[in-house]
Design a protein around this motif. Structure first.
Motif, PDB file in Angstrom:
ATOM      1  N   SER A 138      17.936  36.869 -17.739  1.00  0.00           N
ATOM      2  CA  SER A 138      17.209  36.712 -16.611  1.00  0.00           C
ATOM      3  C   SER A 138      15.761  37.180 -16.960  1.00  0.00           C
ATOM      4  O   SER A 138      14.643  36.748 -16.299  1.00  0.00           O
ATOM      5  CB  SER A 138      17.720  37.506 -15.529  1.00  0.00           C
ATOM      6  OG  SER A 138      17.918  38.738 -15.668  1.00  0.00           O
ATOM      7  N   GLY A 139      15.284  37.821 -17.944  1.00  0.00           N
ATOM      8  CA  GLY A 139      14.113  38.564 -18.267  1.00  0.00           C
ATOM      9  C   GLY A 139      13.302  37.748 -19.423  1.00  0.00           C
ATOM     10  O   GLY A 139      12.184  38.012 -19.476  1.00  0.00           O
ATOM     11  N   LEU A 140      13.724  36.716 -19.767  1.00  0.00           N
ATOM     12  CA  LEU A 140      13.186  36.039 -20.922  1.00  0.00           C
ATOM     13  C   LEU A 140      12.034  35.262 -20.682  1.00  0.00           C
ATOM     14  O   LEU A 140      11.032  35.107 -21.048  1.00  0.00           O
ATOM     15  CB  LEU A 140      14.255  34.969 -21.254  1.00  0.00           C
ATOM     16  CG  LEU A 140      13.701  33.635 -22.496  1.00  0.00           C
ATOM     17  CD1 LEU A 140      13.321  34.662 -23.861  1.00  0.00           C
ATOM     18  CD2 LEU A 140      14.704  32.872 -22.905  1.00  0.00           C
ATOM     19  N   VAL A 141      11.785  34.404 -19.384  1.00  0.00           N
ATOM     20  CA  VAL A 141      10.834  33.924 -18.747  1.00  0.00           C
ATOM     21  C   VAL A 141       9.654  35.033 -18.840  1.00  0.00           C
ATOM     22  O   VAL A 141       8.442  34.633 -19.219  1.00  0.00           O
ATOM     23  CB  VAL A 141      11.167  33.184 -17.433  1.00  0.00           C
ATOM     24  CG1 VAL A 141       9.795  32.560 -16.805  1.00  0.00           C
ATOM     25  CG2 VAL A 141      12.145  32.230 -17.741  1.00  0.00           C
ATOM     26  N   SER A 142       9.962  35.979 -18.087  1.00  0.00           N
ATOM     27  CA  SER A 142       8.677  37.053 -17.770  1.00  0.00           C
ATOM     28  C   SER A 142       8.409  37.288 -19.098  1.00  0.00           C
ATOM     29  O   SER A 142       7.214  37.739 -19.330  1.00  0.00           O
ATOM     30  CB  SER A 142       9.254  38.174 -16.953  1.00  0.00           C
ATOM     31  OG  SER A 142       9.739  37.728 -15.462  1.00  0.00           O
ATOM     32  N   LYS A 143       9.128  37.709 -20.087  1.00  0.00           N
ATOM     33  CA  LYS A 143       8.889  38.441 -21.233  1.00  0.00           C
ATOM     34  C   LYS A 143       8.262  37.378 -22.143  1.00  0.00           C
ATOM     35  O   LYS A 143       6.980  37.935 -22.793  1.00  0.00           O
ATOM     36  CB  LYS A 143      10.004  38.653 -22.229  1.00  0.00           C
ATOM     37  CG  LYS A 143       9.918  39.264 -23.262  1.00  0.00           C
ATOM     38  CD  LYS A 143       9.164  40.910 -23.119  1.00  0.00           C
ATOM     39  CE  LYS A 143       9.091  41.741 -24.273  1.00  0.00           C
ATOM     40  NZ  LYS A 143       8.768  42.901 -23.869  1.00  0.00           N
ATOM     41  N   PHE A 144       8.614  35.806 -21.958  1.00  0.00           N
ATOM     42  CA  PHE A 144       7.745  35.021 -22.594  1.00  0.00           C
ATOM     43  C   PHE A 144       6.237  34.953 -22.119  1.00  0.00           C
ATOM     44  O   PHE A 144       5.327  34.873 -22.953  1.00  0.00           O
ATOM     45  CB  PHE A 144       8.370  33.767 -22.637  1.00  0.00           C
ATOM     46  CG  PHE A 144       7.752  32.654 -23.409  1.00  0.00           C
ATOM     47  CD1 PHE A 144       8.219  32.476 -24.664  1.00  0.00           C
ATOM     48  CD2 PHE A 144       6.790  31.661 -23.114  1.00  0.00           C
ATOM     49  CE1 PHE A 144       7.665  31.267 -25.616  1.00  0.00           C
ATOM     50  CE2 PHE A 144       6.296  30.850 -23.813  1.00  0.00           C
ATOM     51  CZ  PHE A 144       6.758  30.732 -25.148  1.00  0.00           C
ATOM     52  N   GLU A 145       6.117  35.073 -20.852  1.00  0.00           N
ATOM     53  CA  GLU A 145       4.798  35.133 -20.313  1.00  0.00           C
ATOM     54  C   GLU A 145       3.956  36.315 -20.695  1.00  0.00           C
ATOM     55  O   GLU A 145       2.706  36.117 -21.122  1.00  0.00           O
ATOM     56  CB  GLU A 145       4.760  35.169 -18.642  1.00  0.00           C
ATOM     57  CG  GLU A 145       5.474  33.833 -18.121  1.00  0.00           C
ATOM     58  CD  GLU A 145       5.677  33.849 -16.628  1.00  0.00           C
ATOM     59  OE1 GLU A 145       5.411  35.055 -16.199  1.00  0.00           O
ATOM     60  OE2 GLU A 145       5.907  32.757 -16.095  1.00  0.00           O
ATOM     61  N   GLU A 146       4.499  37.109 -20.961  1.00  0.00           N
ATOM     62  CA  GLU A 146       3.863  38.736 -21.433  1.00  0.00           C
ATOM     63  C   GLU A 146       3.437  38.241 -22.920  1.00  0.00           C
ATOM     64  O   GLU A 146       2.258  38.765 -23.112  1.00  0.00           O
ATOM     65  CB  GLU A 146       4.902  39.750 -21.331  1.00  0.00           C
ATOM     66  CG  GLU A 146       4.241  40.837 -21.932  1.00  0.00           C
ATOM     67  CD  GLU A 146       5.350  41.971 -22.240  1.00  0.00           C
ATOM     68  OE1 GLU A 146       5.555  42.666 -23.056  1.00  0.00           O
ATOM     69  OE2 GLU A 146       6.184  42.199 -20.916  1.00  0.00           O
TER      70      GLU A 146
END
Length: 333
Positions: free
Chosen positions: A178-186
């Motif tokens: 579930s944290g993949l999208v936020s990490k990719f944006e980072e």
């Protein structure tokens, strides 16, 4: 966007065939079952990430799944490589339940489940090794120097991760699905400069796909099961381990009372996965438990398999049956 589609690893098909062809009295059955569960679990974990890939940018990403390459005398494999013009991202997925503890780069990952502790290869160090090999390959290709990021994604929703306060690298690289999208944006905000041109990306993808070598082990040798110990015959698709009888140009099951015209295809696929992708009339007759050479010749001929040699010395090639079974079945996005 370029994608290498994900397909079920051939070792899963091989282990399924081996389990089907292994006697119930064989002591290695549980060992085969454990190996099969491990590979299926890992594959399902990779599949589960497809849902989150939908929320990443759709136009400028290139996905390569399951790339396995020989480099410096060893194979390294990346579950997923995402190629952008600004950076590359290696994703290692882990479908492991329980409480996972990361102590340091020098220690294994410790899993606690049902009050039992078990050590695993540290996946953070694993993706660092993958990054090293990929960087070496890109340097040999004389590609523009581009940052390579890596993540370990825990796909099991019940997994709990804990990190030593000193092991900051693991805390930054190990995430839940579930944290993949936020990490990719980072990572996208971290790397805002475009480095690779479209021709550079195509060159990298062409090289990696060309040199990709799927894992294709001899599972009989792996589990030390001689070919002559494998169960022979054509199994009923409905009753599983029940051996069908050849009756009037069809296969008949005396348990479910059904006929199956093409049941021998699955048996020959098992033969190809476990023994050889080529088969003679004599070997086919023995493996399918057929009574006459004419029966064998007729069955093989009706499959329209490519062959070499004359009728008596004819060798049939079963690669098409394997490809039909293991062809891509899971599309990304």
């Amino acid at each position: 966007m370029i994608k290498k589609y994900r397909s079920r690893p051939i070792i899963i098909h091989k282990l399924q065939s081996l389990l089907k062809r292994t006697s119930l009295s064989e002591l290695k059955r549980e060992e085969i079952k454990d190996a099969l569960r491990k590979y299926v679990s890992g594959y399902r974990g990779e599949q589960s990430l497809d849902y989150f890939y939908r929320y990443l940018p759709q136009n400028n990403l290139n996905y390569l799944h399951g790339i396995r390459i020989l480099h410096q005398d060893y194979f390294f494999q990346m579950d997923t490589l995402i190629i952008t013009s600004n950076f590359l991202l290696i994703i290692e997925s882990k479908n492991i339940a329980g409480h996972l503890y990361f102590e340091s780069p020098y220690d294994p990952m410790i899993r606690t489940l049902n009050n039992q502790r078990e050590a695993f290869d540290n996946p953070v160090e694993q993706v660092k090794r993958q990054s090293y090999h990929l960087m070496s390959i890109l340097n040999n290709l004389k590609s523009p120097k581009i940052p390579i990021e890596s993540l370990v994604v825990m796909t099991n929703p019940t997994t709990i991760t804990e990190f030593s306060p000193l092991y900051k690298e693991a805390r930054s690289k190990v995430i839940k699905s579930s944290g993949l999208v936020s990490k990719f944006e980072e990572l996208s905000n971290k790397h805002q400069k475009a480095i690779l041109q479209p021709n550079n990306i195509k060159k990298i993808i062409k090289y990696l796909t060309k040199h990709h070598t799927p894992e294709d082990p001899d599972v009989c040798s792996k589990f030390q099961i001689p070919h002559e110990n494998l169960l022979r015959g054509v199994f009923c698709p409905r009753c599983e381990m029940v051996v069908l009888q050849r009756v009037k140009r069809t296969w008949h099951c005396f348990i479910c009372k059904r006929n199956y015209n093409k049941a021998h295809e699955a048996a020959l696929t098992d033969y190809a996965l476990l023994i050889s992708t080529t088969i003679s009339n004599k070997s086919c007759k023995k493996f399918l438990n057929l009574s006459t050479n004419d029966q064998t010749y007729h069955l093989l001929r009706t499959l329209n398999l490519p062959f070499t040699g004359s009728r008596k010395a004819r060798i049939y090639h079963l690669d098409g049956l394997v490809k039909k079974t293991t062809s891509k079945e899971d599309l990304l996005l």
